[in-house]
Motif scaffolding. Structure first.
Motif, PDB file in Angstrom:
ATOM      1  N   ASP A  33       0.836  -1.185   0.000  1.00 50.90           N
ATOM      2  CA  ASP A  33       0.000   0.000   0.000  1.00 50.90           C
ATOM      3  C   ASP A  33       0.877   1.244   0.000  1.00 50.90           C
ATOM      4  O   ASP A  33       1.821   1.359   0.798  1.00 50.90           O
ATOM      5  CB  ASP A  33      -0.918   0.000   1.225  1.00 50.90           C
ATOM      6  CG  ASP A  33      -1.957   1.114   1.148  1.00 50.90           C
ATOM      7  OD1 ASP A  33      -2.170   1.623   0.034  1.00 50.90           O
ATOM      8  OD2 ASP A  33      -2.540   1.453   2.187  1.00 50.90           O
ATOM      9  N   VAL A  34       0.608   2.170  -0.909  1.00 51.83           N
ATOM     10  CA  VAL A  34       1.371   3.414  -1.018  1.00 51.83           C
ATOM     11  C   VAL A  34       0.597   4.497  -0.275  1.00 51.83           C
ATOM     12  O   VAL A  34      -0.430   4.989  -0.751  1.00 51.83           O
ATOM     13  CB  VAL A  34       1.583   3.802  -2.494  1.00 51.83           C
ATOM     14  CG1 VAL A  34       2.429   5.065  -2.588  1.00 51.83           C
ATOM     15  CG2 VAL A  34       2.229   2.660  -3.257  1.00 51.83           C
ATOM     16  N   LYS A  35       1.083   4.883   0.893  1.00 52.43           N
ATOM     17  CA  LYS A  35       0.382   5.853   1.724  1.00 52.43           C
ATOM     18  C   LYS A  35       1.070   7.213   1.651  1.00 52.43           C
ATOM     19  O   LYS A  35       2.291   7.303   1.599  1.00 52.43           O
ATOM     20  CB  LYS A  35       0.357   5.375   3.177  1.00 52.43           C
ATOM     21  CG  LYS A  35      -0.407   4.066   3.382  1.00 52.43           C
ATOM     22  CD  LYS A  35      -0.400   3.675   4.851  1.00 52.43           C
ATOM     23  CE  LYS A  35      -1.150   2.363   5.060  1.00 52.43           C
ATOM     24  NZ  LYS A  35      -1.146   1.936   6.480  1.00 52.43           N
ATOM     25  N   GLY A  36       0.265   8.250   1.632  1.00 54.20           N
ATOM     26  CA  GLY A  36       0.785   9.613   1.703  1.00 54.20           C
ATOM     27  C   GLY A  36       1.448  10.098   0.434  1.00 54.20           C
ATOM     28  O   GLY A  36       2.140  11.128   0.470  1.00 54.20           O
ATOM     29  N   PHE A  37       1.246   9.413  -0.687  1.00 51.00           N
ATOM     30  CA  PHE A  37       1.878   9.868  -1.931  1.00 51.00           C
ATOM     31  C   PHE A  37       1.004  10.926  -2.592  1.00 51.00           C
ATOM     32  O   PHE A  37      -0.207  10.749  -2.736  1.00 51.00           O
ATOM     33  CB  PHE A  37       2.085   8.685  -2.882  1.00 51.00           C
ATOM     34  CG  PHE A  37       2.670   9.094  -4.206  1.00 51.00           C
ATOM     35  CD1 PHE A  37       4.008   9.409  -4.310  1.00 51.00           C
ATOM     36  CD2 PHE A  37       1.867   9.173  -5.336  1.00 51.00           C
ATOM     37  CE1 PHE A  37       4.550   9.803  -5.525  1.00 51.00           C
ATOM     38  CE2 PHE A  37       2.403   9.563  -6.547  1.00 51.00           C
ATOM     39  CZ  PHE A  37       3.750   9.877  -6.653  1.00 51.00           C
ATOM     40  N   LYS A  38       1.606  12.029  -2.985  1.00 47.20           N
ATOM     41  CA  LYS A  38       0.882  13.098  -3.661  1.00 47.20           C
ATOM     42  C   LYS A  38       1.798  13.734  -4.692  1.00 47.20           C
ATOM     43  O   LYS A  38       3.028  13.689  -4.573  1.00 47.20           O
ATOM     44  CB  LYS A  38       0.404  14.135  -2.653  1.00 47.20           C
ATOM     45  CG  LYS A  38       1.525  14.798  -1.865  1.00 47.20           C
ATOM     46  CD  LYS A  38       0.990  15.799  -0.862  1.00 47.20           C
ATOM     47  CE  LYS A  38       2.125  16.475  -0.079  1.00 47.20           C
ATOM     48  NZ  LYS A  38       1.605  17.460   0.890  1.00 47.20           N
ATOM     49  N   PRO A  39       1.199  14.354  -5.745  1.00 47.87           N
ATOM     50  CA  PRO A  39       2.025  14.983  -6.789  1.00 47.87           C
ATOM     51  C   PRO A  39       2.847  16.138  -6.233  1.00 47.87           C
ATOM     52  O   PRO A  39       2.343  16.986  -5.504  1.00 47.87           O
ATOM     53  CB  PRO A  39       0.982  15.465  -7.805  1.00 47.87           C
ATOM     54  CG  PRO A  39      -0.221  14.624  -7.560  1.00 47.87           C
ATOM     55  CD  PRO A  39      -0.227  14.344  -6.089  1.00 47.87           C
ATOM     56  N   GLU A  40       4.136  16.168  -6.569  1.00 45.81           N
ATOM     57  CA  GLU A  40       5.050  17.229  -6.145  1.00 45.81           C
ATOM     58  C   GLU A  40       6.027  17.509  -7.269  1.00 45.81           C
ATOM     59  O   GLU A  40       6.158  16.730  -8.211  1.00 45.81           O
ATOM     60  CB  GLU A  40       5.822  16.826  -4.882  1.00 45.81           C
ATOM     61  CG  GLU A  40       4.963  16.644  -3.642  1.00 45.81           C
ATOM     62  CD  GLU A  40       5.783  16.208  -2.447  1.00 45.81           C
ATOM     63  OE1 GLU A  40       6.914  15.712  -2.667  1.00 45.81           O
ATOM     64  OE2 GLU A  40       5.323  16.346  -1.308  1.00 45.81           O
ATOM     65  N   GLY A  41       6.727  18.658  -7.159  1.00 42.26           N
ATOM     66  CA  GLY A  41       7.796  18.957  -8.086  1.00 42.26           C
ATOM     67  C   GLY A  41       7.323  19.742  -9.296  1.00 42.26           C
ATOM     68  O   GLY A  41       6.304  20.451  -9.266  1.00 42.26           O
ATOM     69  N   ALA A  42       8.079  19.626 -10.395  1.00 40.92           N
ATOM     70  CA  ALA A  42       7.784  20.357 -11.620  1.00 40.92           C
ATOM     71  C   ALA A  42       6.482  19.872 -12.250  1.00 40.92           C
ATOM     72  O   ALA A  42       5.927  18.834 -11.880  1.00 40.92           O
ATOM     73  CB  ALA A  42       8.947  20.201 -12.599  1.00 40.92           C
ATOM     74  N   THR A  43       6.017  20.622 -13.238  1.00 42.08           N
ATOM     75  CA  THR A  43       4.732  20.315 -13.874  1.00 42.08           C
ATOM     76  C   THR A  43       4.738  18.926 -14.492  1.00 42.08           C
ATOM     77  O   THR A  43       3.775  18.159 -14.344  1.00 42.08           O
ATOM     78  CB  THR A  43       4.435  21.363 -14.961  1.00 42.08           C
ATOM     79  OG1 THR A  43       4.432  22.672 -14.370  1.00 42.08           O
ATOM     80  CG2 THR A  43       3.081  21.102 -15.599  1.00 42.08           C
ATOM     81  N   GLU A  44       5.822  18.569 -15.181  1.00 44.25           N
ATOM     82  CA  GLU A  44       5.886  17.260 -15.825  1.00 44.25           C
ATOM     83  C   GLU A  44       5.872  16.136 -14.800  1.00 44.25           C
ATOM     84  O   GLU A  44       5.229  15.103 -15.007  1.00 44.25           O
ATOM     85  CB  GLU A  44       7.147  17.162 -16.697  1.00 44.25           C
ATOM     86  CG  GLU A  44       7.155  18.065 -17.917  1.00 44.25           C
ATOM     87  CD  GLU A  44       7.518  19.490 -17.585  1.00 44.25           C
ATOM     88  OE1 GLU A  44       7.791  19.780 -16.393  1.00 44.25           O
ATOM     89  OE2 GLU A  44       7.515  20.328 -18.508  1.00 44.25           O
ATOM     90  N   VAL A  45       6.585  16.341 -13.679  1.00 43.40           N
ATOM     91  CA  VAL A  45       6.603  15.312 -12.634  1.00 43.40           C
ATOM     92  C   VAL A  45       5.229  15.199 -11.990  1.00 43.40           C
ATOM     93  O   VAL A  45       4.764  14.092 -11.672  1.00 43.40           O
ATOM     94  CB  VAL A  45       7.677  15.644 -11.571  1.00 43.40           C
ATOM     95  CG1 VAL A  45       7.719  14.582 -10.494  1.00 43.40           C
ATOM     96  CG2 VAL A  45       9.047  15.774 -12.229  1.00 43.40           C
TER      97      VAL A  45
END
Length: 470
Positions: free
Chosen positions: A231-243
């Protein structure tokens, strides 16, 4: 415990791949492998190139030009000193010239009477200062005074001074010049500023690129964990637009896969119930119909059908809902060897150390069980080895299952890992199952992020190698 059907094996000799391998480009061995290293290299390479060109232009233009002008000024002062000494008729006049040049030109003059310089022609070395002084003295003294004076230049014997000796009529004129008259601090300041700015630029670039690479590393770890069923917990989009776009695509993909797994599980539960109910009624009716030859054949067909359905459901079921937990591989393999070795061929177990890694225990046990039973079916002796090895700063669990059976042809080793592929083309269940045993093992190991490969065993049979990173 029910065990899924196992694929068969056929004898064959390994064929070595004789295709020529391309040799890697030599720069690949020295170039950095990480994104951070390559990004910094892209930034630093042009920076160093610009710095090198700037230093070369400065050294070739500015430094030599300034040195030339300073050397010409010094040579002019020495020429003036020689003219004044020639005009002075008394020792008092010569001493006055010495004092005047010391006070106005910062030159220490000493006249040694009756001494002559060696006849060997002095030549300047590789030093820019010596070459420029030689050129300036030749122009200012030899050409302008129209006399062939012999002279020597020494820039290394004295600290903070340059020694020049010139042969004149009265003797040898020794000239001591402070080094500050011939050197400019601009050179050191420019180099210091260039090096300092480069270090600051590199530090800023390193901090910036490291912050840009971190979201990519988090995305890679999340994808690897999800691929292993964790289970992947606490993952959210971060960083540059492409990332952020890639992270958002990963989150949407994860949600779709979870929904598909849930739908498949619900469908399989219904299929299992729908298929088992008529099969149970058929078995009951056959049990009440007597024991004639035709009934026995129908009972065998129903039993085969039940085994096939179990195999299909086991393959489609995949990982199920089992959670990942720390598992003692040594204990698992000992239990498996004890269970499978009681009524079958003996199994040798070799474990180097007490191994504990996170995985789904029952699914992994199912995969190893399939491989061991496959080895027992076609070989008389089975050996299991488990160890931990390291490669490229990562640790791997490696399990090998060897047998002394006929093996599998090299060209068929990839095919036997596919669902429903059987080397024996008939559909007889007694000659190789339904072709799902190795497929189930490969599917389980792949879902753990590992790899299953089939090779030739040292004893001539088949070796199944499990490589599982953790």
């Amino acid at each position: 415990m029910a065990v899924e059907p196992i694929d068969e094996a056929r004898p064959s000799e390994d064929r070595k791949d004789k295709r020529p391998r391309k040799r890697p480009f030599f720069l690949k061995k020295i170039l950095p492998k990480s994104l951070l290293g390559r990004s910094l290299l892209i930034i630093i390479t042009p920076l160093l190139l610009v710095q090198a060109i700037s230093v070369w232009v400065f050294y070739d233009r500015h430094y030599e030009t300034v040195t030339k002008r300073l050397a010409q000024g010094l040579a002019g002062d020495i020429a003036a000193s020689i003219l004044l000494l020639q005009e002075a008729e008394t020792p008092y006049g010569k001493a006055h010239v010495f004092q005047l040049m010391q006070k106005t030109a910062d030159l220490s003059l000493t006249l040694h009477h009756g001494i002559e310089l060696s006849q060997n022609n002095w030549s300047p070395g590789w030093s820019v200062l010596e070459r420029r002084l030689d050129q300036a003295i030749h122009e200012q003294i030899v050409k302008n005074l129209k006399k062939r004076y012999r002279y020597t230049i020494d820039t290394v014997s004295l600290i903070d001074q340059v020694k020049i000796q010139i042969q004149i009529e009265e003797g040898v004129l020794l000239v001591l010049v402070p080094s500050k008259r011939l050197f400019t601090s601009t050179t050191y300041l420019v180099i210091l500023w260039m090096v300092g700015s480069s270090v600051i630029t590199f530090g800023v670039a390193f901090i910036f690129m490291r912050n840009q690479v971190r979201p990519i590393q988090r995305l890679a770890r999340a994808a690897e964990s999800f691929g292993k069923g964790r289970d992947v917990k606490g993952f959210k989009p971060e960083g540059a637009t492409e990332v952020r776009q890639a992270s958002g695509a990963f989150i949407r993909m994860r949600s779709r896969i979870k929904r598909q797994v849930e739908h498949r599980t619900a469908m399989l539960a219904g299929v299992s119930h729908d298929l088992r109910t008529p099969l149970t009624r058929m078995k009951l009716q056959l049990a009440m119909s007597g024991q004639d030859e035709e009934t026995k054949n129908l009972q065998a067909d129903v039993s085969d059908m039940e085994k096939m359905i179990e195999g299909y459901l086991a393959f489609a079921r995949g990982e199920g809902q089992e959670e990942t937990a720390i598992c003692n591989i040594s204990s698992l393999l000992r239990e498996l060897v004890h269970q499978l070795g009681m009524n079958n061929n003996p199994i040798d177990l070799h474990i180097e150390e007490n191994i504990e890694i996170p995985l789904r225990r029952e699914n992994f046990r199912r995969a190893v069980t399939n491989l061991v039973i496959n080895a027992q079916r076609y070989g008389m002796h089975v050996m299991i080895c488990a160890k931990i090895r390291s490669a490229q700063q990562r640790r791997f669990l490696e399990i090998t299952v060897d047998d002394d059976g006929p093996g599998i042809p090299t060209e068929s080793r990839r095919d036997v890992l596919k669902p429903f592929f059987r080397l024996e083309q008939s559909r007889n269940q007694a000659t190789g199952g339904v072709g799902l045993g190795l497929s189930i093992a490969n599917d389980v190991i792949s879902n753990h992020g590992g790899d299953l490969s089939l090779e030739e065993a040292p004893g001539g049979g088949l070796r199944a190698r499990i490589t599982l990173p953790f």
